[in-house]
Design an enzyme around this catalytic site. Structure first.
Site, PDB file in Angstrom:
ATOM      1  CB  CYS A  79      27.836  37.396 193.473  1.00 30.32           C
ATOM      2  SG  CYS A  79      27.501  38.681 194.692  1.00 30.32           S
ATOM      3  CB  CYS A  87      26.524  36.346 184.707  1.00 30.44           C
ATOM      4  SG  CYS A  87      24.760  36.737 184.641  1.00 30.44           S
ATOM      5  CB  CYS A  88      28.177  37.843 189.555  1.00 28.19           C
ATOM      6  SG  CYS A  88      27.242  36.378 190.045  1.00 28.19           S
ATOM      7  CB  CYS A 123      22.046  31.880 190.447  1.00 23.36           C
ATOM      8  SG  CYS A 123      22.661  32.250 188.798  1.00 23.36           S
ATOM      9  CB  CYS A 132      19.873  35.886 190.018  1.00 24.51           C
ATOM     10  SG  CYS A 132      20.631  37.527 189.915  1.00 24.51           S
TER      11      CYS A 132
END
Length: 250
Positions: A229, A118-119, A204, A201
């Site tokens: 990340c 995702c990162c 997170c 984010c």
């Protein structure tokens, strides 16, 4: 109202003056260098130093699509305070939609590999675009922020993105950062006043409890030695036990 450097404690004033000189030297050596700003406290100190010194260094940020409203509002705050626009880079929408379709909107909680994937889409790939063709970039990293940053150099060759990297606040303490912010009237993200020393984010990041490490609120469900990340993956190489997610396979 912005105060003068004379409002700084002597030791911090020396750090501030050294920072201004460092940034001027970077601008001279690498005219195309840019500050990657998370819009958090450290990056606002660097942004203030760049803008107040009239340096021709670009400041950009990554809008991941999952940031807090308070963080996004900082774009307007910077515009109003400095009369400058930050360049904003965003992730590829198709890659985001593919990840969510296959893994789900909150798959990053399920494994380190899915979180890093995702990162990669939301942060690393946009950063690659932001850094393309540049000779150097600047970050607000500090050594005391995390276990992965304990040996952080003030300048280094970035093995991940293939250009030079400057971390001019590497030796600064958290107290140094906040003393400068308060003495010089530097605007900052209001989440810092709500228990968020480190801001990423929204899904997170959480507020920390008294006595917790400053990075405890970032990816709090993971081990402290894996809390990067990918933007600063060169800080420490973390073994990956599963094949990384590839956007091209969806």
């Amino acid at each position: 109202m912005t105060m003068t450097n004379f409002d700084l404690q002597p030791a911090v004033a020396q750090r501030w003056q050294a920072l201004q000189q460092t940034l001027a030297d970077i601008a001279h050596r690498y005219p195309d260098a840019a500050l990657a700003s998370s819009l958090a406290a450290e990056d606002m100190v660097l942004t203030h130093a760049i803008y107040e010194s009239g340096l021709a260094l670009e400041v950009f940020t990554l809008d991941t699509g999952r940031l807090h409203r308070e963080t996004l509002d900082m774009l307007d705050t910077v515009r109003q305070h400095y009369g400058r626009e930050l360049t904003v880079y965003r992730p590829d929408e198709d890659a985001v939609h593919a990840y969510v379709r296959i893994h789900g909107a909150h798959a990053f909680y399920e494994s380190l590999e899915l979180r890093k994937a995702c990162c990669q889409i939301r942060k690393v790939d946009p950063l690659k675009r932001a850094l393309a063709g540049r000779g150097a970039w600047i970050t607000g990293q500090r050594r005391e922020q995390a276990a992965t940053r304990g040996t952080l150099a003030e300048q280094e060759q970035d093995p991940v993105f293939g250009l030079y990297k400057f971390n001019p606040l590497a030796s600064w303490s958290q107290d140094d950062v906040w003393h400068v912010i308060r003495a010089l009237g530097i605007p900052y993200n209001p989440l810092h006043d709500q228990g968020y020393p480190s801001i990423g984010c929204e899904p997170c990041t959480r507020a920390i409890r008294p006595g917790e490490d400053v990075r405890a609120g970032r990816w709090w469900w993971e081990s402290s030695d894996a809390k990067e990340c990918g933007l600063h993956a060169g800080n420490r190489v973390i073994p990956v036990t599963a094949a990384p997610y590839k956007a091209t396979s969806v």
